[in-house]
Design an enzyme around this catalytic site. Structure first.
Site, short mmCIF file in Angstrom:
data_model
loop_
_atom_site.label_atom_id
_atom_site.label_comp_id
_atom_site.label_asym_id
_atom_site.label_seq_id
_atom_site.Cartn_x
_atom_site.Cartn_y
_atom_site.Cartn_z
N HIS A 190 0.81 -1.22 0.00
CA HIS A 190 0.00 0.00 0.00
C HIS A 190 0.85 1.27 0.00
O HIS A 190 0.32 2.36 -0.14
CB HIS A 190 -1.01 0.00 1.15
N ASP A 236 0.18 -7.49 1.88
CA ASP A 236 0.64 -6.11 1.90
C ASP A 236 2.16 -6.00 1.90
O ASP A 236 2.75 -5.15 2.57
CB ASP A 236 0.06 -5.35 3.11
N ASN A 270 5.31 5.35 8.77
CA ASN A 270 6.03 4.16 9.22
C ASN A 270 5.70 2.93 8.39
O ASN A 270 6.35 1.89 8.54
CB ASN A 270 5.71 3.84 10.68
N SER A 271 4.70 3.04 7.51
CA SER A 271 4.31 1.88 6.69
C SER A 271 5.51 1.27 5.98
O SER A 271 6.27 1.97 5.31
CB SER A 271 3.29 2.31 5.63
N VAL A 286 -14.30 -23.37 -2.88
CA VAL A 286 -15.36 -23.75 -1.95
C VAL A 286 -15.66 -22.59 -1.01
O VAL A 286 -14.83 -21.71 -0.79
CB VAL A 286 -14.97 -24.99 -1.11
#
Length: 363
Positions: free
Chosen positions: A116, A146, A219-220, A277
């Site tokens: 992201h 991510d 901080n990502s 399923v």
């Protein structure tokens, strides 16, 4: 989601912004900011046995990077949800919409960050700890975990860090987080592992470490280190009513991230197994109930039916729907898996040729 006002769990916002301090804090004569914030006792506490992180900082921070991203106006509008109150750029213009963090895992310039942070970017600029800025290209992204891998090219070997073992960290262990919060690069914070195995309902592969070390927008994609300097987590999300840290953050454990990064570095995408399923946890706690079978899917071709209760995959017991999804996802599409299941009180088995999970077909 990139909104900076969060009342629920969300990926860390990327937009860097500096907090305003004016008008709120007055210090009397002779009173230092540290004393006003209750920090004067820190040296005493250190003498009582709390660790200093200074040697760890010197060891690992040179390998932590800041990441600035530019994307097209259309992509930026889509990321913002079109309702953030910001002027919409004219078509064809570029917009610097966010900043994040990352860490170098190889001296050739291989960098780990979040999907992201860089997913959909038209331009990525990496700033090293010494201030050097380098363009980066995406080697691969995986939306379901991510994780993203990017690469820069430098005229010298770059400092790097190694993976730690998240399986060895326990609740209460010290960790240190490094990154680029609010655009303030080379920032470190410390705390402990607050919980393990957190499912924050962001996807079928949630298995996060919960941290109380302050992590904030920017901080990502940054690393969480153990005291040996190994990366045990990749910062990815926070829960906060304000968009800033309230001491509840989440990191992808290295036992998951390391494998994903290795595949992305080599192949650029990650293919996961799929049965076709619908599943639900069974009230008996014995196996996983099949609620729906796609007739044209792998399970349908093998003869599974709605109402069957799957007990194991390749002799490995499964007790929850998420556990079954993860077990199948680890099988490479095209390989066969043996399922044990109960139907009308009888234990049966079926050999299934595992398919490609639809979410990964476009990657």
């Amino acid at each position: 989601m990139t909104s900076s006002s969060m009342t629920s769990i969300a990926p860390l916002p990327l937009q860097p912004r500096l907090p305003a301090f004016g008008g709120g804090l007055r210090l009397s004569a002779g009173l230092t900011l540290a004393a006003a914030l209750g920090l004067a006792a820190a040296p005493a506490m250190a003498q009582q046995g709390l660790p200093s992180f200074r040697n760890l900082v010197k060891k690992v921070v040179p390998a932590v990077v800041s990441i600035a991203v530019t994307e097209s106006a259309a992509a930026a509008a889509a990321d913002d949800g079109g309702d953030q109150g910001a002027p919409t750029p004219q078509a064809g213009h570029q917009k610097v919409y966010g900043a994040g963090s990352g860490f170098i895992i190889d001296p050739s310039g291989i960098i780990v960050t979040n999907d992201h942070v860089v997913g959909g970017a038209t331009k990525i600029t990496v700033s090293l700890a010494d201030g050097t800025q380098l363009p980066a290209k995406i080697l691969g992204v995986d939306q379901l975990t991510d994780i993203a891998v990017i690469k820069v090219t430098a005229d010298r070997p770059l400092p790097y860090v190694s993976w730690g073992d998240s399986r060895q960290v326990e609740v209460g262990d010290w960790i240190m987080v490094a990154g680029n919060p609010f655009g303030l690069g080379n920032t470190v914070t410390a705390g402990i592992i607050s919980a393990r195995g957190r499912d924050i309902m962001s996807g079928p592969f949630d298995d996060f470490l919960q941290l109380d070390a302050p992590i904030n927008p920017g901080n990502s994609g940054g690393p969480a280190f153990d005291l040996n300097g190994g990366v045990v987590g990749v910062d990815t999300a926070i829960i906060s009513p304000t968009g800033g840290s309230v001491g509840i953050g989440f990191a992808i454990p290295s036992e998951i991230a390391q494998n994903v990064v290795s595949v992305l570095e080599q192949h650029g995408h990650l293919d996961r197994g799929w049965l076709g399923v619908g599943l639900a946890d069974d009230e008996s706690g014995d196996g996983v109930r099949v609620t729906m079978v796609q007739a044209s899917g792998p399970a349908g071709h093998s003869g599974l039916r709605a109402g069957d209760r799957i007990l194991s995959v390749d002799a490995k017991k499964v007790d929850t729907a998420l556990g079954l999804i993860r077990a199948v996802a680890e099988i490479h599409p095209g390989e066969r898996a043996r399922l044990a299941f109960i139907r009308h009180g009888r234990v049966l088995s079926a050999n299934v040729t595992v398919g490609l999970r639809p979410e990964t077909q476009a990657q």
